[in-house]
Design an enzyme around this catalytic site. Structure first.
Site, PDB file in Angstrom:
ATOM      1  NE  ARG A 112     -68.027  45.678  10.776  1.00  0.00           N
ATOM      2  CZ  ARG A 112     -69.293  45.718  10.411  1.00  0.00           C
ATOM      3  NH1 ARG A 112     -69.675  45.147   9.305  1.00  0.00           N
ATOM      4  NH2 ARG A 112     -70.188  46.347  11.139  1.00  0.00           N
ATOM      5  CG  ASN A 150     -69.395  48.487   4.741  1.00  0.00           C
ATOM      6  OD1 ASN A 150     -70.342  48.571   3.947  1.00  0.00           O
ATOM      7  ND2 ASN A 150     -69.545  48.104   5.991  1.00  0.00           N
ATOM      8  CD  GLU A 151     -72.190  50.616   8.006  1.00  0.00           C
ATOM      9  OE1 GLU A 151     -71.562  50.148   8.960  1.00  0.00           O
ATOM     10  OE2 GLU A 151     -73.406  50.463   7.852  1.00  0.00           O
ATOM     11  CD  GLU A 305     -75.038  47.416   4.924  1.00  0.00           C
ATOM     12  OE1 GLU A 305     -75.258  47.167   6.125  1.00  0.00           O
ATOM     13  OE2 GLU A 305     -73.905  47.557   4.457  1.00  0.00           O
ATOM     14  CG  HIS A 356     -77.543  40.920  10.705  1.00  0.00           C
ATOM     15  ND1 HIS A 356     -78.343  41.148   9.611  1.00  0.00           N
ATOM     16  CD2 HIS A 356     -77.401  42.094  11.325  1.00  0.00           C
ATOM     17  CE1 HIS A 356     -78.673  42.428   9.585  1.00  0.00           C
ATOM     18  NE2 HIS A 356     -78.111  43.029  10.611  1.00  0.00           N
TER      19      HIS A 356
HETATM   20  C1  GAL Z   1     -73.708  47.416   8.702  1.00  0.00           C
HETATM   21  C2  GAL Z   1     -72.554  46.863   7.896  1.00  0.00           C
HETATM   22  C3  GAL Z   1     -72.835  45.453   7.420  1.00  0.00           C
HETATM   23  C4  GAL Z   1     -73.395  44.610   8.528  1.00  0.00           C
HETATM   24  C5  GAL Z   1     -74.610  45.283   9.077  1.00  0.00           C
HETATM   25  C6  GAL Z   1     -75.325  44.496  10.122  1.00  0.00           C
HETATM   26  O1  GAL Z   1     -73.337  48.454   9.520  1.00  0.00           O
HETATM   27  O2  GAL Z   1     -72.253  47.672   6.802  1.00  0.00           O
HETATM   28  O3  GAL Z   1     -71.648  44.900   6.909  1.00  0.00           O
HETATM   29  O4  GAL Z   1     -72.419  44.441   9.495  1.00  0.00           O
HETATM   30  O5  GAL Z   1     -74.241  46.530   9.605  1.00  0.00           O
HETATM   31  O6  GAL Z   1     -74.802  44.601  11.372  1.00  0.00           O
END
Ligand code: GAL
Length: 636
Positions: A112, A150-151, A305, A356
């Site tokens: 990604r 995203n981020e 998150e 995860h």
């Molecule tokens: C974040 C990301 C998520 C997921 C999460 C867990 O940085 O925005 O999409 O990847 O980490 O690793």
């Protein structure tokens, strides 16, 4: 702006990726969300390939169904634009829009974040998909908020980036003479005769020019912000009532200046992933929360998150003990987050993050984990009345994004871990029960009685004046080693460093004297210093303590204080160990009602207590069982 639209208590939920599952699972999802008290989910973050399977050809049918089902179930939607993960058809058609690493390798799709915000084709495709989503969903009744991208984080060192960097530099410096002077171009023959000679700071033979690198970070932050703003403006135009954000994240690789970005989002959103499984996970969570609230100017922010069941670490993840998920969430909520969201709702069967943790584990609803999720979710409405109560801090720590970037380089007198220096002050104060804000070096400091500035290596003239004004007006400033070592062009402040503030501190710093790694240098009656020490000459300040050992430094001032105007300026000429900071804070009478392992945050008429210890904690008349939390009236 009221946000998330249609939610007035605390938000609970997380990233929801229904496109990974057959439709029959979606109904089950909504039922389980209702059972768990989930009221907000983030949809579509990585869905570009499903939404636009071929260029200009959209498939919204599945998303229509998902949004309608969520709406019928009373779950609000934080709808994402999917631009963090361009689909394979796009990158094959526009390989120049993939990101290029500093070593010149252009990455390929397969993971990604393979994008280059400066590539025209990517910018155009991003606008197109954002506009298509806006057109279709801006009026959808489930829509509570937009989540752009995203981020933001993967910097590109491509030719596109280089071209945009030159334009950015030209707008900033006007002439090459000005740029050459700012970058100290006469060293190592780096004088530029044409704008086109300037490259992105890609891999080079030895040390790179620090001013060049710092400007490239600033540029990348601005370039990404442009990408964000283009999408934001399209979404805004489609429905001005819907708040818009993007999720910030922490990491040395992140070239985003949160102070600047926070002005462009309707609420600050943060992804908190502590990186140590022990008590540092709580310390880091509290640090993330206080930073997020401060970036938001004390206003709206949301924990976007976190991981439900595990804490990441460099040796792999470690399971959270029962109740730790709730306590981590409460660290954020007590420090002002308007809710607790997670990545992700349902654990995936496949893909890179199949292991995860999630709110619904692989084993489904009949699990310890899901029961905890349900219990916590159903508790939150009981504290919804505290949501607007402000966190009021009188102590601030300076957070200088540029000092973080600029100290992460190998050319300093000795290695500096800026983040650890900030985190150290935060954790020692937290252990003393003090809840702090963070402040920008050039921001408004007037509401604080004490400002602590750890290693503010880059100090602009404006920031230096800000600190002078704060102290003169009655503030107490505490700055530590390497403060104002360089200006905004990474050029050394001459004649005593300190950003030209030698009069404010009443000292000159005449030399940097790094000590061997691992050797502590005792201070008289004050704990010890580690690694970095400076030679200080008194020019009016008083010596608070001296170095008790160490060649050249023995008997020299280690900590000083100088009255200035109505206030006073303290200077710590070394990297203090935790016990020495604690000793200094005792001297400054900084203490609050909490303590090590027990977070206490007072907000308006409410007191939040989170007990991370294995024994019962009593705070005032409130008894909080081991590993639990409580919200009560603040004692008068
Ligand atoms: C974040 C990301 C998520 C997921 C999460 C867990 O940085 O925005 O999409 O990847 O980490 O690793």
């Amino acid at each position: 702006m009221d946000w998330p639209r249609g939610l007035d208590g605390l938000s609970y939920g997380g990233d929801y990726n229904p496109e990974q599952w057959p439709e029959e699972v979606w109904d089950d999802d909504v039922l389980l969300m209702r059972e768990a008290g989930v009221n907000l989910v983030t949809v579509g973050v990585f869905s570009w390939a499903r939404l636009e399977p071929r260029e200009g050809e959209y498939d919204f049918a599945w998303l229509d169904t998902v949004l309608d089902k969520l709406h019928a179930g009373g779950v609000r939607v934080n709808l994402a634009t999917p631009t963090a993960s361009p689909p394979p058809w796009f990158t094959l058609a526009h390989p120049d829009a993939l990101n290029t690493r500093p070593d010149g390798v252009r990455q390929v799709h397969g993971s990604r974040d393979t994008y280059d915000v400066c590539a025209p084709a990517y910018r155009e495709a991003s606008r197109r998909i954002a506009a298509a989503l806006a057109e279709r969903y801006a009026e959808h009744p489930a829509l509570a908020m937009w989540h752009v991208h995203n981020e933001y984080g993967s910097a590109s060192f491509s030719e596109h980036a280089e071209r945009a960097f030159r334009e950015w530099l030209e707008a900033k410096y006007g002439t090459l003479d000005a740029l050459n002077a700012a970058w100290w171009g006469s060293f190592w023959s780096q004088h530029y005769g044409e704008w086109d000679q300037i490259l992105a700071p890609r891999a080079t033979q030895y040390l790179a020019n620090p001013a060049h690198e710092l400007d490239f970070k600033r540029f990348t932050s601005d370039a990404m912000l442009e990408h964000y703003k283009e999408q934001r403006d399209l979404l805004r135009e489609a429905n001005p009532e819907v708040p818009i954000t993007t999720n910030f994240v922490f990491g040395q690789w992140v070239p985003v200046d949160p102070w600047k970005w926070a002005e462009e989002v309707d609420l600050v959103a943060f992804d908190s992933y502590p990186s140590h499984p022990d008590e540092r996970a709580e310390q880091q969570s509290a640090l993330h929360a206080d930073l997020s609230r401060s970036w938001a100017g004390g206003g709206d922010w949301l924990l976007m998150e976190q991981a439900a069941a595990t804490v990441h670490s460099k040796d792999g993840s470690v399971a959270k003990s029962p109740g730790r998920m709730a306590r981590h969430s409460m660290i954020h909520i007590s420090r002002g987050s308007k809710g607790a969201l997670f990545f992700q709702w349902r654990a995936g069967r496949g893909g890179a993050e199949q292991w995860h943790s999630a709110l619904v584990p692989h084993a489904g609803k009949n699990t310890r984990m899901f029961r905890e999720v349900v219990d916590f979710g159903n508790t939150l409405p009981g504290i919804a009345h505290t949501v607007e109560a402000p966190v009021e801090a009188t102590v601030a720590i300076l957070w200088s994004t540029e000092s973080w970037w600029a100290t992460a380089r190998p050319h300093l007198p000795a290695p500096v871990d800026y983040l650890e220096n900030v985190a150290q002050i935060h954790r020692v104060l937290r252990d003393r029960g003090v809840v702090v804000d963070f402040a920008s070096p050039e921001g408004d400091l007037s509401k604080y009685s004490t400002v602590i500035a750890p290693t503010t290596y880059v100090l602009s003239k404006a920031a230096a004046e800000n600190l002078r004004w704060f102290t003169a007006g009655g503030g107490r400033l505490v700055a530590s080693y390497l403060t104002g070592a360089v200006d905004e062009h990474c050029q050394v402040w001459l004649d005593g460093y300190l950003g030209g503030l030698t009069d404010l501190f009443g000292i000159r710093v005449t030399e940097h004297l790094p000590q061997p790694a691992g050797e502590r240098r005792a201070l008289w009656n004050f704990g010890a210093a580690e690694r970095f020490c400076e030679l200080v000459e008194l020019r009016g300040a008083q010596c608070v303590t001296q170095y008790a050992t160490g060649e050249l430094i023995e008997g020299q001032p280690a900590v000083t204080v100088n009255p200035f105007g109505e206030g006073e300026a303290w200077y710590v000429s070394c990297k203090l160990a935790d016990d020495a900071w604690d000793r200094l804070f005792e001297e400054l009478e900084l203490a609050g009602p909490g303590g090590r392992g027990v977070d206490v945050v007072d907000r308006g008429e409410w007191r939040f207590i989170v007990n991370h210890t294995e024994s019962e904690a009593q705070v005032g008349h409130v008894i909080v069982p081991a590993g639990s939390w409580a919200v009560d009236k603040k004692p008068q």
